[in-house]
Design a protein around this motif. Structure first.
Motif, PDB file in Angstrom:
ATOM      1  N   PHE A 157      29.788  43.340  41.619  1.00  0.00           N
ATOM      2  CA  PHE A 157      30.300  42.742  42.844  1.00  0.00           C
ATOM      3  C   PHE A 157      31.601  43.416  43.235  1.00  0.00           C
ATOM      4  CE2 PHE A 157      27.784  39.769  40.481  1.00  0.00           C
ATOM      5  CZ  PHE A 157      26.918  39.261  41.439  1.00  0.00           C
ATOM      6  N   ASP A 158      31.902  43.390  44.527  1.00  0.00           N
ATOM      7  CA  ASP A 158      33.204  43.881  44.968  1.00  0.00           C
ATOM      8  C   ASP A 158      34.218  42.738  44.812  1.00  0.00           C
ATOM      9  OD1 ASP A 158      32.982  42.163  47.213  1.00  0.00           O
ATOM     10  OD2 ASP A 158      32.551  43.799  48.608  1.00  0.00           O
ATOM     11  N   VAL A 159      35.445  42.971  45.209  1.00  0.00           N
ATOM     12  CA  VAL A 159      36.511  42.001  44.993  1.00  0.00           C
ATOM     13  C   VAL A 159      36.301  40.702  45.777  1.00  0.00           C
ATOM     14  CG1 VAL A 159      38.100  42.848  46.773  1.00  0.00           C
ATOM     15  CG2 VAL A 159      39.021  41.876  44.663  1.00  0.00           C
ATOM     16  N   LYS A 160      35.465  40.744  46.808  1.00  0.00           N
ATOM     17  CA  LYS A 160      35.191  39.539  47.597  1.00  0.00           C
ATOM     18  C   LYS A 160      33.921  38.804  47.136  1.00  0.00           C
ATOM     19  CE  LYS A 160      37.239  41.327  51.890  1.00  0.00           C
ATOM     20  NZ  LYS A 160      38.561  41.218  51.751  1.00  0.00           N
ATOM     21  N   GLY A 161      33.199  39.402  46.161  1.00  0.00           N
ATOM     22  CA  GLY A 161      32.002  38.751  45.634  1.00  0.00           C
ATOM     23  C   GLY A 161      30.701  39.241  46.224  1.00  0.00           C
TER      24      GLY A 161
ATOM     25  N   GLY B 245      45.746  44.038  29.494  1.00  0.00           N
ATOM     26  CA  GLY B 245      45.829  42.774  28.779  1.00  0.00           C
ATOM     27  C   GLY B 245      45.105  41.600  29.394  1.00  0.00           C
ATOM     28  N   VAL B 246      44.257  41.843  30.397  1.00  0.00           N
ATOM     29  CA  VAL B 246      43.551  40.750  31.090  1.00  0.00           C
ATOM     30  C   VAL B 246      42.086  40.717  30.633  1.00  0.00           C
ATOM     31  CG1 VAL B 246      42.867  39.805  33.325  1.00  0.00           C
ATOM     32  CG2 VAL B 246      45.103  40.902  33.064  1.00  0.00           C
ATOM     33  N   ASP B 247      41.678  39.594  30.109  1.00  0.00           N
ATOM     34  CA  ASP B 247      40.347  39.417  29.531  1.00  0.00           C
ATOM     35  C   ASP B 247      39.312  39.050  30.606  1.00  0.00           C
ATOM     36  OD1 ASP B 247      38.239  38.848  27.788  1.00  0.00           O
ATOM     37  OD2 ASP B 247      38.953  36.823  27.376  1.00  0.00           O
ATOM     38  N   LEU B 248      39.088  39.973  31.558  1.00  0.00           N
ATOM     39  CA  LEU B 248      38.094  39.745  32.613  1.00  0.00           C
ATOM     40  C   LEU B 248      37.266  41.011  32.840  1.00  0.00           C
ATOM     41  CD1 LEU B 248      40.137  37.769  35.315  1.00  0.00           C
ATOM     42  CD2 LEU B 248      38.288  36.881  33.862  1.00  0.00           C
ATOM     43  N   ARG B 249      36.005  40.824  33.238  1.00  0.00           N
ATOM     44  CA  ARG B 249      35.083  41.931  33.452  1.00  0.00           C
ATOM     45  C   ARG B 249      35.281  42.539  34.843  1.00  0.00           C
ATOM     46  NH1 ARG B 249      31.476  42.952  29.824  1.00  0.00           N
ATOM     47  NH2 ARG B 249      30.051  43.955  31.278  1.00  0.00           N
ATOM     48  N   VAL B 250      36.280  43.396  34.955  1.00  0.00           N
ATOM     49  CA  VAL B 250      36.552  44.100  36.209  1.00  0.00           C
ATOM     50  C   VAL B 250      37.176  45.451  35.883  1.00  0.00           C
ATOM     51  CG1 VAL B 250      38.746  42.862  36.486  1.00  0.00           C
ATOM     52  CG2 VAL B 250      37.721  43.980  38.454  1.00  0.00           C
ATOM     53  N   PHE B 251      36.761  46.488  36.617  1.00  0.00           N
ATOM     54  CA  PHE B 251      37.418  47.784  36.475  1.00  0.00           C
ATOM     55  C   PHE B 251      37.588  48.433  37.840  1.00  0.00           C
ATOM     56  CE2 PHE B 251      32.962  49.321  35.768  1.00  0.00           C
ATOM     57  CZ  PHE B 251      32.906  50.384  36.666  1.00  0.00           C
ATOM     58  N   VAL B 252      38.557  49.355  37.898  1.00  0.00           N
ATOM     59  CA  VAL B 252      38.818  50.152  39.095  1.00  0.00           C
ATOM     60  C   VAL B 252      38.632  51.621  38.729  1.00  0.00           C
ATOM     61  CG1 VAL B 252      40.406  48.461  40.094  1.00  0.00           C
ATOM     62  CG2 VAL B 252      41.322  50.316  38.677  1.00  0.00           C
ATOM     63  N   TYR B 253      38.372  52.433  39.742  1.00  0.00           N
ATOM     64  CA  TYR B 253      38.195  53.869  39.498  1.00  0.00           C
ATOM     65  C   TYR B 253      38.626  54.642  40.742  1.00  0.00           C
ATOM     66  CZ  TYR B 253      33.985  53.136  42.249  1.00  0.00           C
ATOM     67  OH  TYR B 253      33.125  52.789  43.259  1.00  0.00           O
ATOM     68  N   ASP B 254      39.011  55.883  40.511  1.00  0.00           N
ATOM     69  CA  ASP B 254      39.351  56.810  41.587  1.00  0.00           C
ATOM     70  C   ASP B 254      39.194  58.201  41.000  1.00  0.00           C
ATOM     71  OD1 ASP B 254      40.345  58.343  43.642  1.00  0.00           O
ATOM     72  OD2 ASP B 254      42.155  57.145  43.939  1.00  0.00           O
ATOM     73  N   CYS B 255      37.989  58.762  41.136  1.00  0.00           N
ATOM     74  CA  CYS B 255      37.719  60.066  40.536  1.00  0.00           C
ATOM     75  C   CYS B 255      36.585  60.770  41.285  1.00  0.00           C
ATOM     76  CB  CYS B 255      37.394  59.932  39.056  1.00  0.00           C
ATOM     77  SG  CYS B 255      35.913  58.999  38.671  1.00  0.00           S
ATOM     78  N   PRO B 256      36.457  62.070  41.070  1.00  0.00           N
ATOM     79  CA  PRO B 256      35.417  62.823  41.758  1.00  0.00           C
ATOM     80  C   PRO B 256      34.065  62.749  41.042  1.00  0.00           C
ATOM     81  CG  PRO B 256      36.780  64.311  40.490  1.00  0.00           C
ATOM     82  CD  PRO B 256      37.371  62.938  40.325  1.00  0.00           C
ATOM     83  N   ASP B 257      32.996  62.936  41.833  1.00  0.00           N
ATOM     84  CA  ASP B 257      31.667  63.088  41.240  1.00  0.00           C
ATOM     85  C   ASP B 257      31.441  64.570  40.956  1.00  0.00           C
ATOM     86  OD1 ASP B 257      30.967  64.289  43.676  1.00  0.00           O
ATOM     87  OD2 ASP B 257      29.943  62.499  44.431  1.00  0.00           O
TER      88      ASP B 257
ATOM     89  N   VAL C 149      34.077  37.314  35.490  1.00  0.00           N
ATOM     90  CA  VAL C 149      34.875  36.781  36.590  1.00  0.00           C
ATOM     91  C   VAL C 149      34.037  35.693  37.259  1.00  0.00           C
ATOM     92  CG1 VAL C 149      35.858  37.300  38.862  1.00  0.00           C
ATOM     93  CG2 VAL C 149      36.153  38.924  36.964  1.00  0.00           C
ATOM     94  N   GLU C 150      34.632  34.518  37.459  1.00  0.00           N
ATOM     95  CA  GLU C 150      33.909  33.414  38.084  1.00  0.00           C
ATOM     96  C   GLU C 150      34.444  33.072  39.467  1.00  0.00           C
ATOM     97  OE1 GLU C 150      33.806  30.239  35.226  1.00  0.00           O
ATOM     98  OE2 GLU C 150      32.629  31.427  33.826  1.00  0.00           O
ATOM     99  N   GLU C 151      35.689  33.488  39.762  1.00  0.00           N
ATOM    100  CA  GLU C 151      36.277  33.166  41.064  1.00  0.00           C
ATOM    101  C   GLU C 151      36.736  34.431  41.765  1.00  0.00           C
ATOM    102  OE1 GLU C 151      39.001  29.916  41.254  1.00  0.00           O
ATOM    103  OE2 GLU C 151      38.098  28.934  39.513  1.00  0.00           O
ATOM    104  N   PHE C 152      36.250  34.627  42.958  1.00  0.00           N
ATOM    105  CA  PHE C 152      36.614  35.779  43.786  1.00  0.00           C
ATOM    106  C   PHE C 152      37.680  35.298  44.771  1.00  0.00           C
ATOM    107  CE2 PHE C 152      32.601  36.625  41.895  1.00  0.00           C
ATOM    108  CZ  PHE C 152      32.601  37.990  41.646  1.00  0.00           C
ATOM    109  N   ASP C 153      38.921  35.274  44.296  1.00  0.00           N
ATOM    110  CA  ASP C 153      40.002  34.659  45.054  1.00  0.00           C
ATOM    111  C   ASP C 153      41.196  35.606  45.179  1.00  0.00           C
ATOM    112  OD1 ASP C 153      40.936  34.654  42.436  1.00  0.00           O
ATOM    113  OD2 ASP C 153      40.898  32.470  42.210  1.00  0.00           O
ATOM    114  N   ASP C 154      42.311  35.061  45.685  1.00  0.00           N
ATOM    115  CA  ASP C 154      43.519  35.866  45.856  1.00  0.00           C
ATOM    116  C   ASP C 154      44.050  36.376  44.520  1.00  0.00           C
ATOM    117  OD1 ASP C 154      43.358  35.468  48.570  1.00  0.00           O
ATOM    118  OD2 ASP C 154      44.923  33.917  48.641  1.00  0.00           O
ATOM    119  N   ALA C 155      43.872  35.595  43.453  1.00  0.00           N
ATOM    120  CA  ALA C 155      44.349  36.017  42.138  1.00  0.00           C
ATOM    121  C   ALA C 155      43.581  37.267  41.677  1.00  0.00           C
ATOM    122  CB  ALA C 155      44.199  34.894  41.119  1.00  0.00           C
ATOM    123  N   LEU C 156      42.288  37.312  41.939  1.00  0.00           N
ATOM    124  CA  LEU C 156      41.499  38.494  41.585  1.00  0.00           C
ATOM    125  C   LEU C 156      41.941  39.690  42.419  1.00  0.00           C
ATOM    126  CD1 LEU C 156      39.184  39.868  40.035  1.00  0.00           C
ATOM    127  CD2 LEU C 156      37.637  39.081  41.855  1.00  0.00           C
TER     128      LEU C 156
END
Length: 172
Positions: free
Chosen positions: A118-122, A55-67, A23-30
């Motif tokens: 990085f977080d969604v804001k960079g 289907g999106v070729d970008l290095r980003v993931f989300v998670y919501d799980c217990p430790d 990811v190179e741009e931390f913007d509204d699209a991200l």
């Protein structure tokens, strides 16, 4: 919840089997992509989701799980780098994947892991995980490197999982 649930890409889809672009741009699209990723993950009843799984070729993931202590952790990691402990204890737990719908198989992974990124804001972040969260951090980073959990199985076990997936999809 904001965001739109998108279809999950299935094993065999080319975007799942190659490394994703940074990811190179931390913007509204991200930010909109991350919202869609959370919506997609929840709709599919998953605990983690990588961008290439919709289907999106970008290095980003989300998670919501217990430790391992049962404390729920939720977040997003952009351009993650996986860090594994020098002294590892392997957890041989079952693993599944939204992109390999249905079957699960045991996969040995370190019981602790961390990702920096990085977080969604960079802003720089580090996420440390134990238990299911450690497995999730490793699994989702693998996705962004073009690797599925079934790629960590023996050829025989991989073939069995894929056959079981096809049989389950035929019955649906």
């Amino acid at each position: 919840m904001t965001g739109t649930a998108r279809p999950i890409t299935i094993v065999g889809t080319p975007v799942l089997h190659r490394p994703c672009r940074p990811v190179e741009e931390f913007d509204d699209a991200l930010a909109a992509l991350v919202d869609d990723m959370f919506a997609s993950m929840y709709a599919a009843e998953g605990v983690g989701l990588a961008a290439n799984q919709i289907g999106v070729d970008l290095r980003v993931f989300v998670y919501d799980c217990p430790d391992e202590d049962g404390v729920h952790q939720k977040g997003v990691v952009v351009n993650p780098t996986l860090e594994l402990p020098e002294h590892r204890h392997l957890d041989h737990g079952d693993e599944g994947c939204l992109s390999v719908p249905g079957p699960h198989a045991p996969v040995a992974r370190p019981d602790r892991a961390a990702v920096t990124g990085f977080d969604v804001k960079g802003s720089p972040i580090t996420v440390e995980g134990t238990g299911l969260l450690a497995r999730c951090l490793q699994h989702e980073t693998d996705h962004l490197n073009g690797k599925l959990y079934i790629d960590r199985l023996s050829a025989r076990a991989r073939k069995k999982v894929l056959k079981e997936m096809e049989e389950m999809r035929a019955e649906a």
